[in-house]
Write a protein that holds these residues in place. Sequence first.
Motif, PDB file in Angstrom:
ATOM      1  N   THR A 102       0.842  -1.193   0.000  1.00  0.00           N
ATOM      2  CA  THR A 102       0.000   0.000   0.000  1.00  0.00           C
ATOM      3  C   THR A 102       0.880   1.247   0.000  1.00  0.00           C
ATOM      4  N   GLY A 103       0.504   2.182  -0.877  1.00  0.00           N
ATOM      5  CA  GLY A 103       1.267   3.414  -1.014  1.00  0.00           C
ATOM      6  C   GLY A 103       2.367   3.349  -2.054  1.00  0.00           C
ATOM      7  N   GLY A 104       2.619   2.169  -2.567  1.00  0.00           N
ATOM      8  CA  GLY A 104       3.674   1.999  -3.557  1.00  0.00           C
ATOM      9  C   GLY A 104       3.239   2.373  -4.958  1.00  0.00           C
ATOM     10  N   SER A 105       4.132   2.137  -5.909  1.00  0.00           N
ATOM     11  CA  SER A 105       3.894   2.509  -7.306  1.00  0.00           C
ATOM     12  C   SER A 105       4.231   1.351  -8.232  1.00  0.00           C
ATOM     13  N   VAL A 113      -9.386   6.672  -9.463  1.00  0.00           N
ATOM     14  CA  VAL A 113      -7.932   6.706  -9.697  1.00  0.00           C
ATOM     15  C   VAL A 113      -7.424   8.108 -10.013  1.00  0.00           C
ATOM     16  N   LYS A 114      -8.328   9.054 -10.150  1.00  0.00           N
ATOM     17  CA  LYS A 114      -7.932  10.411 -10.516  1.00  0.00           C
ATOM     18  C   LYS A 114      -6.969  10.976  -9.481  1.00  0.00           C
ATOM     19  N   GLY A 115      -5.884  11.550  -9.975  1.00  0.00           N
ATOM     20  CA  GLY A 115      -4.885  12.116  -9.084  1.00  0.00           C
ATOM     21  C   GLY A 115      -3.826  11.128  -8.645  1.00  0.00           C
ATOM     22  N   ARG A 116      -4.056   9.848  -8.886  1.00  0.00           N
ATOM     23  CA  ARG A 116      -3.080   8.818  -8.499  1.00  0.00           C
ATOM     24  C   ARG A 116      -2.487   8.110  -9.718  1.00  0.00           C
ATOM     25  N   PHE A 117      -3.302   7.913 -10.754  1.00  0.00           N
ATOM     26  CA  PHE A 117      -2.865   7.203 -11.957  1.00  0.00           C
ATOM     27  C   PHE A 117      -2.685   8.202 -13.097  1.00  0.00           C
ATOM     28  N   THR A 118      -1.737   7.907 -13.975  1.00  0.00           N
ATOM     29  CA  THR A 118      -1.501   8.735 -15.151  1.00  0.00           C
ATOM     30  C   THR A 118      -1.305   7.847 -16.366  1.00  0.00           C
ATOM     31  N   ILE A 119      -2.064   8.132 -17.425  1.00  0.00           N
ATOM     32  CA  ILE A 119      -1.903   7.409 -18.680  1.00  0.00           C
ATOM     33  C   ILE A 119      -1.068   8.264 -19.630  1.00  0.00           C
ATOM     34  N   MET A 168       0.984   4.142 -11.908  1.00  0.00           N
ATOM     35  CA  MET A 168       0.075   4.015 -10.767  1.00  0.00           C
ATOM     36  C   MET A 168       0.830   4.344  -9.490  1.00  0.00           C
ATOM     37  N   ASN A 169       0.408   5.396  -8.835  1.00  0.00           N
ATOM     38  CA  ASN A 169       1.020   5.831  -7.584  1.00  0.00           C
ATOM     39  C   ASN A 169       0.015   5.736  -6.444  1.00  0.00           C
ATOM     40  N   LYS A 202      -3.602   1.367  -3.522  1.00  0.00           N
ATOM     41  CA  LYS A 202      -4.434   0.927  -2.405  1.00  0.00           C
ATOM     42  C   LYS A 202      -4.815  -0.543  -2.622  1.00  0.00           C
ATOM     43  N   PRO A 203      -5.157  -1.248  -1.559  1.00  0.00           N
ATOM     44  CA  PRO A 203      -5.581  -2.648  -1.740  1.00  0.00           C
ATOM     45  C   PRO A 203      -6.745  -2.791  -2.710  1.00  0.00           C
ATOM     46  N   GLU A 204      -7.619  -1.812  -2.765  1.00  0.00           N
ATOM     47  CA  GLU A 204      -8.759  -1.897  -3.680  1.00  0.00           C
ATOM     48  C   GLU A 204      -8.367  -1.727  -5.137  1.00  0.00           C
ATOM     49  N   ASP A 205      -7.112  -1.400  -5.412  1.00  0.00           N
ATOM     50  CA  ASP A 205      -6.621  -1.358  -6.787  1.00  0.00           C
ATOM     51  C   ASP A 205      -6.213  -2.750  -7.277  1.00  0.00           C
ATOM     52  N   THR A 206      -6.214  -3.729  -6.392  1.00  0.00           N
ATOM     53  CA  THR A 206      -5.858  -5.091  -6.778  1.00  0.00           C
ATOM     54  C   THR A 206      -6.828  -5.614  -7.831  1.00  0.00           C
ATOM     55  N   ALA A 207      -6.289  -6.072  -8.957  1.00  0.00           N
ATOM     56  CA  ALA A 207      -7.112  -6.529 -10.081  1.00  0.00           C
ATOM     57  C   ALA A 207      -6.197  -7.018 -11.188  1.00  0.00           C
ATOM     58  N   VAL A 208      -6.814  -7.632 -12.187  1.00  0.00           N
ATOM     59  CA  VAL A 208      -6.115  -7.865 -13.446  1.00  0.00           C
ATOM     60  C   VAL A 208      -6.368  -6.645 -14.326  1.00  0.00           C
ATOM     61  N   TYR A 209      -5.314  -6.050 -14.815  1.00  0.00           N
ATOM     62  CA  TYR A 209      -5.405  -4.853 -15.638  1.00  0.00           C
ATOM     63  C   TYR A 209      -5.243  -5.222 -17.108  1.00  0.00           C
TER      64      TYR A 209
END
Length: 123
Positions: A14-17, A64-70, A83-84, A87-94
């Motif tokens: 958590t908090g990582g990138s 994800v606004k403010g944390r992710f950048t495409i 992805m900066n 959070k645990p809720e970002d866990t997924a297959v992308y």
Amino acid sequence: QVQLVESGGGLVQTGGSLRLSCAASGRAFANYARAWFRRTPGKDSEFVTAINWSGSITLYADSVKGRFTISSDNAKNTVYLQMNSLKPEDTAVYYCAARFLGVSRLPPDYSYWGQGTQVTVSS
């Protein structure tokens, strides 16, 4: 044969990138919008972000606004997802996806899909 190949997934605290990449091959992708979606077991695909060919238009999910950048490098036919503050809720297959012309938040609008890369955020 059009191929989209994602890479860069993994396990992070958590908090990582993490930085995901999606490389396209098999055809020229001029004027194609690219997007990232994510999926968790038992849920539908969730829109994350999208970018048009020129990079002048980007869309983000509120989550994800403010944390992710495409971003994209059209010379390499590659799109990136930085992805900066994960959070645990970002866990997924992308998954990355591509469609001709404009950006969209809707999965059915995209013609080409990658195989997905797992992102796991530990608490």
